[in-house]
Design a protein around this motif. Structure first.
Motif, short mmCIF file in Angstrom:
data_model
loop_
_atom_site.label_atom_id
_atom_site.label_comp_id
_atom_site.label_asym_id
_atom_site.label_seq_id
_atom_site.Cartn_x
_atom_site.Cartn_y
_atom_site.Cartn_z
N HIS A 21 0.83 -1.20 0.00
CA HIS A 21 0.00 0.00 0.00
C HIS A 21 0.87 1.25 0.00
N GLY A 22 0.27 2.38 -0.30
CA GLY A 22 1.00 3.63 -0.34
C GLY A 22 0.65 4.50 0.84
N TYR A 23 0.30 5.75 0.55
CA TYR A 23 0.01 6.72 1.58
C TYR A 23 -1.37 6.41 2.17
N LYS A 24 -1.48 5.28 2.85
CA LYS A 24 -2.78 4.81 3.35
C LYS A 24 -2.60 4.26 4.74
N THR A 30 -9.74 -3.28 11.89
CA THR A 30 -10.81 -2.99 10.93
C THR A 30 -10.24 -2.48 9.61
N GLU A 31 -9.28 -1.55 9.68
CA GLU A 31 -8.67 -1.01 8.47
C GLU A 31 -7.86 -2.07 7.74
N LEU A 32 -7.18 -2.91 8.49
CA LEU A 32 -6.42 -4.00 7.87
C LEU A 32 -7.36 -4.98 7.19
N ALA A 33 -8.48 -5.29 7.85
CA ALA A 33 -9.46 -6.21 7.27
C ALA A 33 -10.04 -5.63 5.98
N ALA A 34 -10.29 -4.32 5.96
CA ALA A 34 -10.86 -3.69 4.77
C ALA A 34 -9.89 -3.78 3.59
N LEU A 35 -8.61 -3.52 3.84
CA LEU A 35 -7.63 -3.61 2.76
C LEU A 35 -7.45 -5.05 2.32
N ARG A 36 -7.48 -5.97 3.28
CA ARG A 36 -7.36 -7.38 2.93
C ARG A 36 -8.53 -7.84 2.07
N GLY A 46 -2.03 -18.16 -5.66
CA GLY A 46 -0.77 -18.49 -5.03
C GLY A 46 -0.76 -18.10 -3.57
N THR A 47 0.42 -17.80 -3.07
CA THR A 47 0.57 -17.30 -1.70
C THR A 47 0.61 -15.78 -1.76
N VAL A 48 -0.29 -15.15 -1.02
CA VAL A 48 -0.49 -13.71 -1.14
C VAL A 48 -0.12 -13.02 0.17
N TYR A 49 0.68 -11.97 0.04
CA TYR A 49 1.12 -11.20 1.20
C TYR A 49 0.77 -9.73 1.02
N LEU A 50 0.66 -9.05 2.14
CA LEU A 50 0.57 -7.59 2.15
C LEU A 50 1.76 -7.06 2.93
N LEU A 51 2.52 -6.15 2.32
CA LEU A 51 3.57 -5.47 3.06
C LEU A 51 2.94 -4.26 3.75
N PHE A 52 2.79 -4.38 5.07
CA PHE A 52 2.30 -3.25 5.85
C PHE A 52 3.48 -2.39 6.26
N GLY A 261 -9.14 -20.38 5.79
CA GLY A 261 -8.18 -19.81 6.73
C GLY A 261 -8.86 -19.23 7.95
N GLU A 262 -8.07 -18.63 8.82
CA GLU A 262 -8.59 -18.03 10.04
C GLU A 262 -9.02 -16.59 9.76
N TRP A 263 -10.18 -16.22 10.33
CA TRP A 263 -10.72 -14.88 10.09
C TRP A 263 -11.14 -14.23 11.40
N GLU A 264 -11.18 -12.91 11.37
CA GLU A 264 -11.73 -12.14 12.48
C GLU A 264 -12.83 -11.25 11.93
N CYS A 265 -14.03 -11.38 12.50
CA CYS A 265 -15.15 -10.56 12.04
C CYS A 265 -14.88 -9.09 12.37
N ALA A 266 -15.02 -8.21 11.39
CA ALA A 266 -14.77 -6.79 11.61
C ALA A 266 -15.84 -6.15 12.50
N ALA A 267 -16.99 -6.82 12.64
CA ALA A 267 -18.08 -6.24 13.44
C ALA A 267 -17.96 -6.60 14.92
N CYS A 268 -17.76 -7.90 15.23
CA CYS A 268 -17.73 -8.33 16.64
C CYS A 268 -16.33 -8.69 17.13
N ASN A 269 -15.35 -8.74 16.21
CA ASN A 269 -13.95 -8.99 16.55
C ASN A 269 -13.68 -10.39 17.11
N LEU A 270 -14.57 -11.33 16.84
CA LEU A 270 -14.34 -12.71 17.27
C LEU A 270 -13.82 -13.53 16.09
N ASP A 271 -13.05 -14.58 16.41
CA ASP A 271 -12.38 -15.38 15.38
C ASP A 271 -13.20 -16.59 14.98
#
Length: 323
Positions: A21-24, A30-36, A46-52, A261-271
């Motif tokens: 990502h750039g100037y973001k 929540t913001e990480l989940a939105a970008l993901r 393939g195997t996908v990464y995000l450089l934070f 895979g493993e997820w975290e709900c952006a609304a209730c924050n439970l896995d």
């Protein structure tokens, strides 16, 4: 540490894709989940990464750049006054992108599983694209298959283009828009008015640099249109997961683009966990009771009634809801 690679998912395909990502700002789950989710919606394989990396916040500049809106695809944007603070802010994160690309990116990639065996695609936006080019200017390996630059905050005459064109096995795709006012009125004036690659085509004797003009696109329009951008540069690409939908088993929030895979709900924050078949599982978790201050609710897999639990103290039922 100013940067780290976050693994988003893998589908078994023999390739690696790294998004930058750039100037973001990505300063919360929540913001990480939105970008993901935006990346998953584009269905890379393939195997996908995000450089934070710690890269500042658009909100800061929106209050400092005036009098016209320059961020989206609408607005006059004919002139912008830059405050001393906004100039210092941009330069700070521009220099940080340069430093990560020049000094840290190669080591991060070399530590990835199969990095020496699988082809690597780099996708960067804004200062993320600049970071990629700084990395390529010193890279001496052979694993980089292609680079996709979206709204690159880098002069189109920068010396890194020549070096990068030699080390990338495939193409360097420069996705640009003449309508990108952020680059024209912010980045360019701070680069001695040099035309930005994100505004104009890159010209030179670079056999593998391909230009794509995305007419009408504003600087912040690339991520919402990521799938179209990837399809443009690779029309026959094999798409990965990233196309499913499900309901959070806890609060029943509708979620899209779920992959195994493993997820975290952006609304209730439970896995919870999604398997290859799209079935949802969740492990035991403990939350506070909504009715009393003493009791605890142990959440475990209870089939169709998974969203209702009984307090250990007051024995009353609770239903987790969004918010």
């Amino acid at each position: 540490m100013h940067s780290r690679l976050i693994k988003i998912y893998e589908d078994g395909a023999s390739e690696i894709t790294i998004f930058i990502h750039g100037y973001k700002a990505v300063k919360s789950a929540t913001e990480l989940a939105a970008l993901r989710l935006q990346i998953l919606a584009a269905k890379p394989s393939g195997t996908v990464y995000l450089l934070f990396w710690k890269s500042g916040r658009w909100g800061e500049l929106k209050s400092l750049l005036f009098p016209y809106s320059i961020f989206g695809s609408t607005g006059a944007g004919m002139a912008v006054s830059l405050t001393a603070h906004s100039v210092r802010s941009y330069i700070k994160y521009r220099d940080r992108a340069d430093s990560i690309g020049l000094n840290h990116m190669a080591k991060k990639i070399s530590r990835l599983p199969n990095a020496s065996k699988y082809p690597v695609t780099l996708v960067g936006h804004s200062l993320g694209a600049r970071l990629i080019m700084r990395f390529l200017s010193r890279y001496s390996g052979k694993s980089i298959k292609q680079a996709i630059l979206m709204g690159a905050a880098l002069p189109r005459t920068d010396v890194s283009w020549a070096r990068a064109s030699h080390v990338v096995r495939g193409n360097i795709h420069n996705l640009f828009s003449a309508s990108d006012k952020v680059l024209r009125y912010l980045a360019s004036p701070l680069e001695a008015m040099a035309p930005m690659a994100g505004n104009e085509s890159v010209r030179g004797l670079y056999k593998n640099v391909t230009n794509h003009h995305l007419r009408g696109l504003g600087h912040t329009d690339y991520w919402p249109n990521l799938e179209a951008c990837l399809d443009l540069v690779n029309p026959n690409r094999t798409k990965g997961y990233g196309s499913g939908e499900c309901t959070c088993p806890y609060c029943e929030t509708e979620l899209t683009n779920m992959v195994p895979g493993e997820w975290e709900c952006a609304a209730c924050n439970l896995d919870f966990e999604v398997d290859q078949a799209g079935d949802i599982y969740f492990s035991e978790q403990i939350v506070g009771c909504a009715h009393c201050e003493e009791g605890e609710i142990i959440i475990a897999n209870q089939g169709d009634a998974a969203h209702t639990w009984v307090c250990s103290a007051c024995k009353r039922e609770s239903v987790l809801v969004s918010g």
